[in-house]
Design a protein around this motif. Structure first.
Motif, PDB file in Angstrom:
ATOM      1  N   TYR A   1     -23.283  32.927 -12.403  1.00 30.53           N
ATOM      2  CA  TYR A   1     -23.336  33.159 -10.957  1.00 30.53           C
ATOM      3  C   TYR A   1     -22.024  32.766 -10.287  1.00 30.53           C
ATOM      4  O   TYR A   1     -21.528  33.473  -9.404  1.00 30.53           O
ATOM      5  CB  TYR A   1     -24.495  32.389 -10.338  1.00 30.53           C
ATOM      6  N   GLN A   2     -21.443  31.647 -10.688  1.00 28.20           N
ATOM      7  CA  GLN A   2     -20.168  31.236 -10.098  1.00 28.20           C
ATOM      8  C   GLN A   2     -19.063  32.240 -10.408  1.00 28.20           C
ATOM      9  O   GLN A   2     -18.172  32.462  -9.596  1.00 28.20           O
ATOM     10  CB  GLN A   2     -19.778  29.844 -10.609  1.00 28.20           C
ATOM     11  N   LYS A   3     -19.121  32.836 -11.583  1.00 27.13           N
ATOM     12  CA  LYS A   3     -18.128  33.854 -11.934  1.00 27.13           C
ATOM     13  C   LYS A   3     -18.287  35.113 -11.085  1.00 27.13           C
ATOM     14  O   LYS A   3     -17.299  35.672 -10.590  1.00 27.13           O
ATOM     15  CB  LYS A   3     -18.278  34.249 -13.410  1.00 27.13           C
ATOM     16  N   THR A   4     -19.546  35.569 -10.934  1.00 19.60           N
ATOM     17  CA  THR A   4     -19.784  36.911 -10.408  1.00 19.60           C
ATOM     18  C   THR A   4     -20.399  36.956  -9.019  1.00 19.60           C
ATOM     19  O   THR A   4     -20.229  37.948  -8.296  1.00 19.60           O
ATOM     20  CB  THR A   4     -20.733  37.680 -11.348  1.00 19.60           C
ATOM     21  N   GLY A   5     -21.168  35.921  -8.645  1.00 23.46           N
ATOM     22  CA  GLY A   5     -21.878  35.939  -7.369  1.00 23.46           C
ATOM     23  C   GLY A   5     -23.007  36.945  -7.325  1.00 23.46           C
ATOM     24  O   GLY A   5     -23.535  37.247  -6.248  1.00 23.46           O
ATOM     25  N   ILE A   6     -23.420  37.465  -8.476  1.00 22.70           N
ATOM     26  CA  ILE A   6     -24.421  38.534  -8.522  1.00 22.70           C
ATOM     27  C   ILE A   6     -25.771  37.972  -8.954  1.00 22.70           C
ATOM     28  O   ILE A   6     -25.861  37.162  -9.875  1.00 22.70           O
ATOM     29  CB  ILE A   6     -23.975  39.653  -9.488  1.00 22.70           C
ATOM     30  N   GLN A   7     -26.813  38.431  -8.295  1.00 26.86           N
ATOM     31  CA  GLN A   7     -28.164  37.971  -8.590  1.00 26.86           C
ATOM     32  C   GLN A   7     -28.588  38.388  -9.994  1.00 26.86           C
ATOM     33  O   GLN A   7     -28.085  39.359 -10.559  1.00 26.86           O
ATOM     34  CB  GLN A   7     -29.140  38.522  -7.566  1.00 26.86           C
TER      35      GLN A   7
ATOM     36  N   PHE B   1     -27.432  30.528  -5.191  1.00 31.10           N
ATOM     37  CA  PHE B   1     -27.804  30.718  -6.595  1.00 31.10           C
ATOM     38  C   PHE B   1     -29.307  30.511  -6.791  1.00 31.10           C
ATOM     39  O   PHE B   1     -29.985  31.327  -7.425  1.00 31.10           O
ATOM     40  CB  PHE B   1     -27.005  29.758  -7.467  1.00 31.10           C
ATOM     41  N   ALA B   2     -29.837  29.428  -6.226  1.00 33.33           N
ATOM     42  CA  ALA B   2     -31.265  29.128  -6.381  1.00 33.33           C
ATOM     43  C   ALA B   2     -32.129  30.205  -5.736  1.00 33.33           C
ATOM     44  O   ALA B   2     -33.221  30.527  -6.237  1.00 33.33           O
ATOM     45  CB  ALA B   2     -31.578  27.766  -5.774  1.00 33.33           C
TER      46      ALA B   2
ATOM     47  N   VAL C   1     -38.095  39.150  -9.781  1.00 36.14           N
ATOM     48  CA  VAL C   1     -37.380  40.135 -10.566  1.00 36.14           C
ATOM     49  C   VAL C   1     -35.995  39.573 -10.833  1.00 36.14           C
ATOM     50  O   VAL C   1     -35.004  39.926 -10.201  1.00 36.14           O
ATOM     51  CB  VAL C   1     -37.290  41.481  -9.796  1.00 36.14           C
ATOM     52  N   ASN C   2     -35.943  38.606 -11.735  1.00 35.95           N
ATOM     53  CA  ASN C   2     -34.660  37.978 -12.077  1.00 35.95           C
ATOM     54  C   ASN C   2     -34.760  37.340 -13.441  1.00 35.95           C
ATOM     55  O   ASN C   2     -35.766  37.456 -14.109  1.00 35.95           O
ATOM     56  CB  ASN C   2     -34.244  36.969 -11.022  1.00 35.95           C
TER      57      ASN C   2
END
Length: 490
Positions: free
Chosen positions: A120-126, A275-276, A489-490
């Motif tokens: 998440y820190q790399k991409t910021g994507i869910q 992120f959470a 959905v993750n």
């Protein structure tokens, strides 16, 4: 006057829309419409990508028949799915749909090798099970080894038209493989999925010139002379570009097969809370980010209509729902069990039965349950969005096909307490066209485009009733929490 063509292909249908500025208004003419959808073959959910290309050519031929001899064209589609292409430019294998079950458990496998918070820190994507990162992880290694290039669906269609290969950034960002700091593919993530950076074409930004439609295609199909401009190829990026928001205190809801709820930001938001909450930072037009949450949307109603075998149109289902009592059934549209069940009606009924509720039986009750719970979900996500961003929002712009559902729009206004502006319904095609107009120097920038959009299309306003729905929201949350929480959905 310059003419522009938006090729806008969603998960259930596609269209070619002709746009031009006349009398200081953006005017649209739908030239061609066609169905889309995945088919199941030998246990796989597959797109008919060749048919989609054929439909583009058929639509562009109709543009020529309308007397248009020169135009620009841009393509937007859904995100994350891709085609594999060999060194000769031939496709390898089929294009698998994101709703295929091959990635149902892949997130766990990948995050066992690289922690989720690091990704998440790399991409910021869910984290969504169908992100390209996980699809490539499950891809046939033999096919990947043959692939000279990996092209996202709209990039592949653009390649078929022009012979030019590019990787458009708004779509590529959804892959969960782009690094926010380096603004390129993250090699550690690529290695996890067994691919190399060289297998992706050079990046392109919305508004870039891709190339001319191949002369051979122009001659064979009777097409206009066409310059292909790179659109925001992810349909949500196009829809947000086509949302006529003004100022900074508005959120958007792109309401189609999916409901994409968020704000436009100049910087990514990647803190622990984001992120959470599994919010995403997809790249938008002109250096923006779309900080948003994916929510199951009109897919729920589309599946109900499909299972009822066309007995009711969408407006008829909405009319039936309006006759039913509100908030009698509760289920979480964010739960992964509703992503692609064998039978959506039975899945909703099963959830209600498992949680000790009354069970919706009639088409009107099932549809009412969907709209009620979508409005609740939107409201809770808007509250979370404000907490995560520190923004106080005053309005919500609903664009896309879901903007036509007056019942859902009013429910959302009532529960959220925000003014709801519904429309334009064709925001994706409009955003696609807006980027073409800016690239063609007919509009100065995105602010100018949004002003033109607001002045060109009808927008309905829904005022909150002022009624207190605290008990309804509390009951929804209690049912979810007492029954294992949400399996997002993750």
């Amino acid at each position: 006057m310059k003419m522009h063509v938006a090729v806008d292909i969603g998960a259930s249908s596609g269209r070619l829309v002709l746009g031009e500025i006349k009398n200081n208004r953006l005017e649209l003419t739908e030239i061609h419409r066609f169905k889309n959808g995945f088919t199941e073959k030998q246990g796989r959910c597959l797109w008919n990508i060749d048919q989609l290309f054929t439909e583009i050519l058929a639509g562009l031929a109709k543009v020529r028949q309308e007397g248009v001899t020169k135009c620009t064209l841009s393509i937007d589609t859904w995100a994350v799915d891709y085609a594999l292409v060999d060194v000769a430019g031939e496709r390898i294998g089929e294009v698998v749909s994101y709703r295929d079950h091959r990635t149902d458990h892949t997130i766990d496998h990948v995050t066992a090798k690289l922690p989720a918070d690091v990704i998440y820190q790399k991409t910021g994507i869910q984290f969504l099970p169908f992100n390209t990162l996980y699809q490539l992880y499950e891809e046939d290694p033999a096919l990947l080894a043959k692939a000279d290039k990996i092209l996202f669906v709209p990039d592949y269609l653009g390649f078929l038209l022009t012979g030019e290969m590019r990787t458009e950034v708004t779509n590529a960002s959804t892959s969960q493989m782009l690094n926010l700091k380096t603004r390129t593919f993250d090699e550690e993530l690529l290695a996890l999925s067994g691919v190399r950076k060289e297998q992706f074409a050079p990046f392109a930004e919305p508004g870039d010139f891709l190339g001319k439609v191949k002369p051979a295609l122009t001659a064979e199909y009777g097409l206009p002379e066409t310059d292909v401009i790179v659109a925001p190829t992810h349909d949500t990026a196009a829809a947000v570009a086509g949302t006529p928001g003004v100022g900074t205190d508005w959120a958007y809801l792109s309401s189609g097969t999916w409901s994409l709820l968020g704000i436009e930001s100049r910087e990514p938001i990647v803190g622990q809370q984001a992120f959470a909450a599994n919010y995403t930072n997809e790249w938008g037009v002109y250096g923006s980010y779309r900080f948003l949450k994916n929510i199951m949307g009109m897919w729920l109603v589309q599946e109900v209509a499909r299972l009822l075998k066309g007995a009711y149109s969408f407006p008829e289902l909405a009319a039936l729902a309006e006759k039913e009592e509100a908030f009698q059934f509760f289920f979480p549209p964010l739960d992964e069990r509703f992503l692609n069940p064998a039978d959506m009606i039975q899945e909703i009924q099963a959830y209600c039965r498992e949680t000790g509720q009354a069970v919706p039986e009639t088409p009107g009750q099932v549809t009412r349950a969907i709209y009620d719970n979508l409005a609740i979900c939107y409201t809770l996500q808007l509250r979370e969005l404000m907490q995560l961003t520190g923004k106080t929002l005053s309005s919500l712009y609903i664009v896309g096909g879901g903007a036509n559902v007056a019942l859902l729009n009013q429910l959302t206004a009532d529960l959220s307490g925000l003014r709801v502006f519904a429309g334009p319904t064709e925001a994706t095609a409009i955003g696609n066209l807006a980027v073409q107009l800016i690239a063609s120097k007919e509009l100065a920038d995105i602010a100018h485009a949004r002003k033109l959009i607001k002045e060109s299309f009808p927008i309905e306003t829904y005022i909150p009733s002022g009624e207190n729905f605290a008990e309804v929201l509390a009951k929804y949350q209690m049912i979810c929490e007492e029954n294992g929480g949400l399996k997002h959905v993750n």
